[in-house]
Write an enzyme that holds these catalytic residues in place. Structure first.
Site, PDB file in Angstrom:
ATOM      1  N   CYS A  91       0.856  -1.184   0.000  1.00  0.00           N
ATOM      2  CA  CYS A  91       0.000   0.000   0.000  1.00  0.00           C
ATOM      3  C   CYS A  91       0.889   1.229   0.000  1.00  0.00           C
ATOM      4  CB  CYS A  91      -0.902  -0.002   1.232  1.00  0.00           C
ATOM      5  SG  CYS A  91      -1.893   1.490   1.453  1.00  0.00           S
ATOM      6  N   CYS A 206      -0.409   3.338  -6.768  1.00  0.00           N
ATOM      7  CA  CYS A 206      -1.375   2.712  -5.858  1.00  0.00           C
ATOM      8  C   CYS A 206      -1.500   1.273  -6.329  1.00  0.00           C
ATOM      9  CB  CYS A 206      -2.725   3.416  -5.905  1.00  0.00           C
ATOM     10  SG  CYS A 206      -4.042   2.570  -4.968  1.00  0.00           S
TER      11      CYS A 206
END
EC number: 5.1.1.3
Length: 289
Positions: A91, A206
């Site tokens: 992440c 991302c």
């Protein structure tokens, strides 16, 4: 083999089986599956636990202080429950903020996911690079420092998408967004200079975004290189814990753990197709910070 001269017997000492590592992959949602896919290729013998903190998804809604507290609390429970040899934070939003705190708290290796700005700058021929990320990752000093350190001679466009991560989760769950919705999120990445140069490299900052890669490539107004950091993360993991144990490929279970309500039937089927034999929902009872 050893011979006991006193007893006159022959015996073989016990051979300990090779140790199969447990690898914990952590994300706020399901974007980390793009990283997990590369990790499995690199260590097909390992035991994997994929942990999605879906009770707090998306992380962009949390303040920086709340996000640090949240990730530390969830990680404490995950490490205690699964005793991993290594943790991969799949992440960008968490990695750009929480990595120093995690490494101070835990002694095991922790690999983060950060925007691939350095390789993007090295690859770009036009010297025009876009970084497609969540607003939180775009705003981090860490991201700005990467641009200054490695892409000073490039025109770098930081594009904070508010919806693309959720669109990727919906796509995986069988509810795809329209082309127009996706295009609205990625259009700012494509820039043209007065001298005719155009963006030629887009960093997918991302881990959710590679879930949409075929659609991103199709919708791009001109061909660009979309950079996914997952292969580099897998290489770093192998550097830290070593190469696979031969003969153990595919023997260990892959387990998915959700802090919230988890997955519906479509999503469970998608997880099963990726090799997850066990799916736990609500396994960690955390309230939203």
């Amino acid at each position: 083999m050893r011979i006991d001269l006193l007893a006159g017997t022959v015996y073989h000492p016990a051979v300990m089986p090779p140790h199969v590592p447990t690898i914990l992959v952590f994300d706020s949602g399901l974007g980390g599956l793009t990283v997990y896919a590369e990790l499995v290729k690199a260590r097909p013998d390992a035991r994997f636990v994929y942990a999605a903190d879906d009770a707090a998804f998306p992380y962009g809604r949390l303040s920086e202080a709340a996000l640090v507290m949240r990730v530390l609390a969830v990680m404490e429970a995950l490490v205690a429950a699964h005793a991993p040899e290594i943790v991969v934070i799949a992440c960008n939003t968490a990695s750009t903020l929480v990595l120093p705190h995690l490494r101070a708290r835990f002694s095991i290796p922790i690999v983060g996911t950060v925007p691939a700005i350095k390789p993007a700058a090295a690859r770009s021929a036009s010297r025009m690079v876009s970084v497609l990320a969540t607003p939180g990752t775009v705003a981090r000093d860490y991201t700005q420092d990467l641009v200054r350190a490695y892409a000073g001679d490039c025109a770098v466009e930081l594009v904070g998408s508010t919806r693309l991560a959720a669109i990727a989760e919906a796509e995986l769950a069988g509810a795809p967004a329209s082309d127009a919705e996706i295009m609205a999120e990625i259009a700012p990445c494509f820039r043209e200079a007065a001298d005719g140069r155009r963006t030629d490299t887009v960093v997918l900052a991302c881990t959710h975004y590679p879930l949409l890669l075929p659609r991103l490539e199709r919708l791009a107004p001109w061909p660009v290189s979309f950079l996914d950091p997952a292969p580099a993360i897998a290489r770093r993991m192998v550097e830290l814990i070593g190469a696979p144990l031969l003969g153990h490929e595919g023997e260990e279970e892959a387990r998915a753990v959700f802090t919230g309500t988890g997955a519906g039937d479509t999503l469970k089927a998608a997880l099963a197709a990726r090799g997850f034999t066990r799916i736990d929902t609500g396994a960690l009872a955390f309230a939203m910070a």
